[in-house]
Write a protein that holds these residues in place. Structure first.
Motif, PDB file in Angstrom:
ATOM      1  N   TYR A   1       0.841  -1.208   0.000  1.00  0.00           N
ATOM      2  CA  TYR A   1       0.000   0.000   0.000  1.00  0.00           C
ATOM      3  C   TYR A   1       0.873   1.253   0.000  1.00  0.00           C
ATOM      4  O   TYR A   1       0.573   2.230  -0.691  1.00  0.00           O
ATOM      5  N   ARG A   2       1.952   1.229   0.756  1.00  0.00           N
ATOM      6  CA  ARG A   2       2.877   2.371   0.819  1.00  0.00           C
ATOM      7  C   ARG A   2       3.377   2.758  -0.565  1.00  0.00           C
ATOM      8  O   ARG A   2       3.404   3.943  -0.933  1.00  0.00           O
ATOM      9  N   TYR A   3       3.758   1.766  -1.376  1.00  0.00           N
ATOM     10  CA  TYR A   3       4.266   2.060  -2.715  1.00  0.00           C
ATOM     11  C   TYR A   3       3.148   2.498  -3.662  1.00  0.00           C
ATOM     12  O   TYR A   3       3.365   3.314  -4.558  1.00  0.00           O
ATOM     13  N   LEU A   4       1.959   1.958  -3.461  1.00  0.00           N
ATOM     14  CA  LEU A   4       0.816   2.411  -4.252  1.00  0.00           C
ATOM     15  C   LEU A   4       0.536   3.885  -3.977  1.00  0.00           C
ATOM     16  O   LEU A   4       0.274   4.668  -4.895  1.00  0.00           O
ATOM     17  N   VAL A   5       0.601   4.261  -2.715  1.00  0.00           N
ATOM     18  CA  VAL A   5       0.398   5.666  -2.344  1.00  0.00           C
ATOM     19  C   VAL A   5       1.438   6.540  -3.033  1.00  0.00           C
ATOM     20  O   VAL A   5       1.111   7.595  -3.599  1.00  0.00           O
ATOM     21  N   GLU A   6       2.687   6.122  -3.022  1.00  0.00           N
ATOM     22  CA  GLU A   6       3.747   6.920  -3.632  1.00  0.00           C
ATOM     23  C   GLU A   6       3.557   7.047  -5.141  1.00  0.00           C
ATOM     24  O   GLU A   6       3.752   8.127  -5.714  1.00  0.00           O
ATOM     25  N   LEU A   7       3.164   5.970  -5.789  1.00  0.00           N
ATOM     26  CA  LEU A   7       2.926   6.023  -7.230  1.00  0.00           C
ATOM     27  C   LEU A   7       1.752   6.929  -7.558  1.00  0.00           C
ATOM     28  O   LEU A   7       1.797   7.712  -8.521  1.00  0.00           O
ATOM     29  N   LEU A   8       0.707   6.842  -6.767  1.00  0.00           N
ATOM     30  CA  LEU A   8      -0.477   7.659  -7.024  1.00  0.00           C
ATOM     31  C   LEU A   8      -0.219   9.136  -6.767  1.00  0.00           C
ATOM     32  O   LEU A   8      -0.839  10.001  -7.373  1.00  0.00           O
ATOM     33  N   ARG A   9       0.721   9.410  -5.879  1.00  0.00           N
ATOM     34  CA  ARG A   9       1.097  10.796  -5.624  1.00  0.00           C
ATOM     35  C   ARG A   9       2.193  11.267  -6.577  1.00  0.00           C
ATOM     36  O   ARG A   9       2.593  12.434  -6.540  1.00  0.00           O
ATOM     37  N   GLY A  10       2.716  10.352  -7.403  1.00  0.00           N
ATOM     38  CA  GLY A  10       3.782  10.712  -8.323  1.00  0.00           C
ATOM     39  C   GLY A  10       5.116  10.877  -7.634  1.00  0.00           C
ATOM     40  O   GLY A  10       6.039  11.497  -8.183  1.00  0.00           O
TER      41      GLY A  10
ATOM     42  N   ASP B   1       6.767   4.941   8.644  1.00  0.00           N
ATOM     43  CA  ASP B   1       7.171   6.346   8.576  1.00  0.00           C
ATOM     44  C   ASP B   1       6.834   6.973   7.233  1.00  0.00           C
ATOM     45  O   ASP B   1       6.475   8.156   7.161  1.00  0.00           O
ATOM     46  N   ALA B   2       6.952   6.183   6.147  1.00  0.00           N
ATOM     47  CA  ALA B   2       6.690   6.725   4.813  1.00  0.00           C
ATOM     48  C   ALA B   2       5.254   7.210   4.681  1.00  0.00           C
ATOM     49  O   ALA B   2       5.001   8.301   4.151  1.00  0.00           O
ATOM     50  N   VAL B   3       4.301   6.430   5.186  1.00  0.00           N
ATOM     51  CA  VAL B   3       2.894   6.821   5.081  1.00  0.00           C
ATOM     52  C   VAL B   3       2.540   7.893   6.110  1.00  0.00           C
ATOM     53  O   VAL B   3       1.785   8.823   5.817  1.00  0.00           O
ATOM     54  N   ARG B   4       3.115   7.795   7.291  1.00  0.00           N
ATOM     55  CA  ARG B   4       2.822   8.797   8.323  1.00  0.00           C
ATOM     56  C   ARG B   4       3.311  10.185   7.909  1.00  0.00           C
ATOM     57  O   ARG B   4       2.626  11.188   8.146  1.00  0.00           O
ATOM     58  N   GLU B   5       4.476  10.240   7.280  1.00  0.00           N
ATOM     59  CA  GLU B   5       5.070  11.528   6.936  1.00  0.00           C
ATOM     60  C   GLU B   5       4.552  12.094   5.613  1.00  0.00           C
ATOM     61  O   GLU B   5       4.599  13.304   5.394  1.00  0.00           O
ATOM     62  N   ALA B   6       4.078  11.229   4.715  1.00  0.00           N
ATOM     63  CA  ALA B   6       3.510  11.704   3.446  1.00  0.00           C
ATOM     64  C   ALA B   6       2.238  10.911   3.160  1.00  0.00           C
ATOM     65  O   ALA B   6       2.194  10.084   2.245  1.00  0.00           O
TER      66      ALA B   6
END
Length: 295
Positions: A112-121, A200-205
């Protein structure tokens, strides 16, 4: 399957069920991300919650080596998996439908963390196409946990089960515990600059869409305080977030222990997310129309 493919399952609802629940609007696509070692027959029980609601469902569980080895050693193998999973939406031409995630345990949350990053670009493999995907919300079940070596060992033990000889299990457990402790606890103030952990990746972004965290104080794999701290952190950042403590159920066992309550909570949250997304889209449409009229 070929090396560049992922092993997923997709189910489409019948037209009558979809129309009854969504009345002419595009039915949501619910992407379910299983816990480490999850069998598809177990994940399909969760997808039925949404299939009965007239939704398209996509089921996928990350490989064990990616969750317990690659991520522990700082290799971002799941980043590539996330990319392929989003491409599935385009392969089946459902990219214009609302997207909703249902995430289980740290195994699902890592992906999910990587999906969030991809969706946010924001990811290294960012693709402009994905920014057009409309995510309306996410349910997170029994996650996320942070720097919990004991919980990670319990998860590994539950995943491998009796299939591994006791002597081999002791060796694997020792190596895993030492690796996690060194890279994810002791040396993390340094290693985080190379590979930040999923928590931390999801909490911070965090993603902007609404999120519902389902957890239990009786969970012996994921500490309830980790979930509560994440919920509080997202709230401080203005993310619409809610949570529910099932109190007595074990790790990823809330649905099994409280099937009616769990299913209704998920359905109600999905409907609320869809209503909120439709209201936002209507406001944006009115704003664009007013802008055209004043030109």
């Amino acid at each position: 399957m070929a090396d560049d493919e992922i092993d997923y399952n997709i189910v489409f609802p019948d037209a009558v069920t979809s129309e009854r629940h969504w009345q002419g609007t595009k039915e949501p696509v619910v992407v379910l991300l299983g816990w480490a070692g999850c069998k598809d027959k177990h994940l399909s029980k969760y997808s039925s919650i949404y299939n009965e609601q007239g939704c398209v469902t996509v089921r996928y569980t990350a490989q064990l080596k990616a969750v317990f080895i690659s991520e522990s050693f700082g290799f971002k193998e799941l980043s590539g998996t996330a990319l392929k999973l989003l491409e599935v939406l385009f392969d089946y031409e459902v990219e214009r439908s609302p997207v909703f995630f249902h995430v289980f345990s740290n195994g699902g949350f890592m992906l999910y963390r990587y999906l969030v990053e991809l969706l946010r670009g924001a990811g290294a493999r960012g693709d402009p196409r994905f920014r057009s995907l409309r995510v309306v919300g996410a349910v997170v079940d029994s996650a996320p946990g942070s720097a919990n070596v004991r919980g990670a060992l319990r998860a590994l033990s539950a995943t491998l089960g009796p299939r591994v000889h006791p002597a081999l299990w002791c060796v694997l457990a020792a190596l895993f515990a030492v690796t996690v402790f060194l890279l994810r606890v002791l040396l993390y103030p340094v290693t985080k600059y190379v590979h930040r952990n999923h928590y931390d990746a999801v909490r911070e972004a965090p993603p902007p869409w609404p999120q519902l965290y389902l957890y239990s104080r009786a969970d012996r794999v994921i500490r309830h305080t980790d979930v509560e701290d994440m919920v509080a952190a997202l709230g401080r950042r203005g993310v619409p977030v809610d949570s529910e403590d099932f109190a007595t159920s074990a790790h990823v066992s809330h649905f099994r222990e409280f099937p009616v309550r769990y299913a209704q909570r998920c359905r109600d949250f999905l409907v609320a997310c869809m209503a909120s997304a439709e209201a936002e889209a209507e406001l944006e449409g009115r704003g664009r129309r007013r802008g055209v009229e004043t030109q």
